[in-house]
Design a protein around this motif. Structure first.
Motif, PDB file in Angstrom:
ATOM      1  N   UNK A  57     -19.173 -32.058  25.860  1.00  0.00           N
ATOM      2  CA  UNK A  57     -18.218 -31.678  24.703  1.00  0.00           C
ATOM      3  C   UNK A  57     -17.043 -30.858  25.254  1.00  0.00           C
ATOM      4  N   UNK A  58     -17.340 -29.833  26.199  1.00  0.00           N
ATOM      5  CA  UNK A  58     -16.246 -28.791  26.619  1.00  0.00           C
ATOM      6  C   UNK A  58     -15.657 -29.664  27.240  1.00  0.00           C
ATOM      7  N   UNK A  59     -15.922 -30.455  28.403  1.00  0.00           N
ATOM      8  CA  UNK A  59     -14.948 -31.097  29.278  1.00  0.00           C
ATOM      9  C   UNK A  59     -14.056 -32.384  28.584  1.00  0.00           C
ATOM     10  N   UNK A  60     -14.770 -33.055  27.652  1.00  0.00           N
ATOM     11  CA  UNK A  60     -13.948 -33.921  26.655  1.00  0.00           C
ATOM     12  C   UNK A  60     -12.803 -33.140  25.980  1.00  0.00           C
ATOM     13  N   UNK A  61     -13.126 -32.111  25.396  1.00  0.00           N
ATOM     14  CA  UNK A  61     -12.015 -31.227  24.635  1.00  0.00           C
ATOM     15  C   UNK A  61     -11.101 -30.852  25.611  1.00  0.00           C
ATOM     16  N   UNK A  62     -11.347 -30.140  26.750  1.00  0.00           N
ATOM     17  CA  UNK A  62     -10.530 -29.687  27.846  1.00  0.00           C
ATOM     18  C   UNK A  62      -9.402 -30.928  28.355  1.00  0.00           C
ATOM     19  N   UNK A  63     -10.076 -32.168  28.761  1.00  0.00           N
ATOM     20  CA  UNK A  63      -9.248 -33.164  29.108  1.00  0.00           C
ATOM     21  C   UNK A  63      -8.304 -33.563  27.965  1.00  0.00           C
ATOM     22  N   UNK A  64      -8.788 -33.631  26.623  1.00  0.00           N
ATOM     23  CA  UNK A  64      -7.882 -33.973  25.557  1.00  0.00           C
ATOM     24  C   UNK A  64      -6.783 -33.154  25.474  1.00  0.00           C
ATOM     25  N   UNK A  65      -7.041 -31.749  25.559  1.00  0.00           N
ATOM     26  CA  UNK A  65      -6.257 -30.868  25.229  1.00  0.00           C
ATOM     27  C   UNK A  65      -5.150 -30.765  26.461  1.00  0.00           C
ATOM     28  N   UNK A  66      -5.521 -31.129  27.803  1.00  0.00           N
ATOM     29  CA  UNK A  66      -4.488 -31.155  28.546  1.00  0.00           C
ATOM     30  C   UNK A  66      -3.706 -32.534  28.355  1.00  0.00           C
ATOM     31  N   UNK A  67      -4.203 -33.470  27.863  1.00  0.00           N
ATOM     32  CA  UNK A  67      -3.624 -34.825  27.409  1.00  0.00           C
ATOM     33  C   UNK A  67      -2.431 -34.428  26.316  1.00  0.00           C
ATOM     34  N   UNK A  68      -2.931 -34.067  25.325  1.00  0.00           N
ATOM     35  CA  UNK A  68      -2.131 -33.704  24.160  1.00  0.00           C
ATOM     36  C   UNK A  68      -0.729 -32.394  24.537  1.00  0.00           C
ATOM     37  N   UNK A  69      -1.234 -31.617  25.116  1.00  0.00           N
ATOM     38  CA  UNK A  69      -0.146 -30.388  25.398  1.00  0.00           C
ATOM     39  C   UNK A  69       0.053 -30.046  26.716  1.00  0.00           C
ATOM     40  N   UNK A  70      -0.281 -30.917  27.466  1.00  0.00           N
ATOM     41  CA  UNK A  70       0.012 -30.784  28.882  1.00  0.00           C
ATOM     42  C   UNK A  70      -0.548 -29.618  29.764  1.00  0.00           C
ATOM     43  N   UNK A  71      -1.478 -28.915  29.221  1.00  0.00           N
ATOM     44  CA  UNK A  71      -1.925 -27.668  29.795  1.00  0.00           C
ATOM     45  C   UNK A  71      -3.512 -27.359  29.581  1.00  0.00           C
ATOM     46  N   UNK A  72      -4.100 -26.754  30.149  1.00  0.00           N
ATOM     47  CA  UNK A  72      -5.903 -26.579  29.956  1.00  0.00           C
ATOM     48  C   UNK A  72      -5.766 -25.785  28.669  1.00  0.00           C
ATOM     49  N   UNK A  73      -7.101 -26.180  28.314  1.00  0.00           N
ATOM     50  CA  UNK A  73      -7.574 -25.422  26.823  1.00  0.00           C
ATOM     51  C   UNK A  73      -8.254 -24.208  27.519  1.00  0.00           C
ATOM     52  N   UNK A  74      -8.301 -23.045  26.833  1.00  0.00           N
ATOM     53  CA  UNK A  74      -8.925 -21.870  27.301  1.00  0.00           C
ATOM     54  C   UNK A  74     -10.640 -22.151  26.975  1.00  0.00           C
ATOM     55  N   UNK A  75     -11.086 -21.582  28.064  1.00  0.00           N
ATOM     56  CA  UNK A  75     -12.660 -21.897  28.030  1.00  0.00           C
ATOM     57  C   UNK A  75     -13.512 -21.285  26.765  1.00  0.00           C
ATOM     58  N   UNK A  76     -14.354 -21.585  26.350  1.00  0.00           N
ATOM     59  CA  UNK A  76     -14.976 -20.990  25.040  1.00  0.00           C
ATOM     60  C   UNK A  76     -16.450 -21.032  25.702  1.00  0.00           C
ATOM     61  N   UNK A  77     -17.092 -19.917  25.343  1.00  0.00           N
ATOM     62  CA  UNK A  77     -18.574 -19.906  25.661  1.00  0.00           C
ATOM     63  C   UNK A  77     -19.375 -19.846  24.570  1.00  0.00           C
TER      64      UNK A  77
END
Length: 77
Positions: A57-77
């Motif tokens: 889930x985190x990997x998909x959200x990170x990829x999606x964020x990069x695709x939408x915003x052109x940057x990495x999403x902050x890591x959440x634990x």
């Protein structure tokens, strides 16, 4: 699929009264909403060796964020 494997699969399907097979086009985004995710899978997530669903889930959200915003999403634990 190899021709002999396809032939064997057809025999199994024909003899399995409990099995219903629906032939779909190879690419059918209208029939399969997950088709939009494959571009993410092709770009790195496909090789992910996740230990649990949370990592996926985190990997998909990170990829999606990069695709939408052109940057990495902050890591959440």
């Amino acid at each position: 699929m190899r021709a002999d494997a396809e032939r064997e699969a057809r025999i199994v399907v024909a003899n399995a009264e409990w099995l219903t097979v629906f032939r779909l086009p190879t690419y059918a985004p209208d029939l399969n909403p997950t088709e939009g995710v494959w571009s993410l899978v092709d770009r790195g997530i496909g090789n992910l060796a996740a230990a649990n669903l949370g990592e996926v889930t985190r990997a998909v959200k990170r990829k999606r964020s990069r695709r939408l915003h052109g940057k990495a999403a902050p890591e959440r634990k």
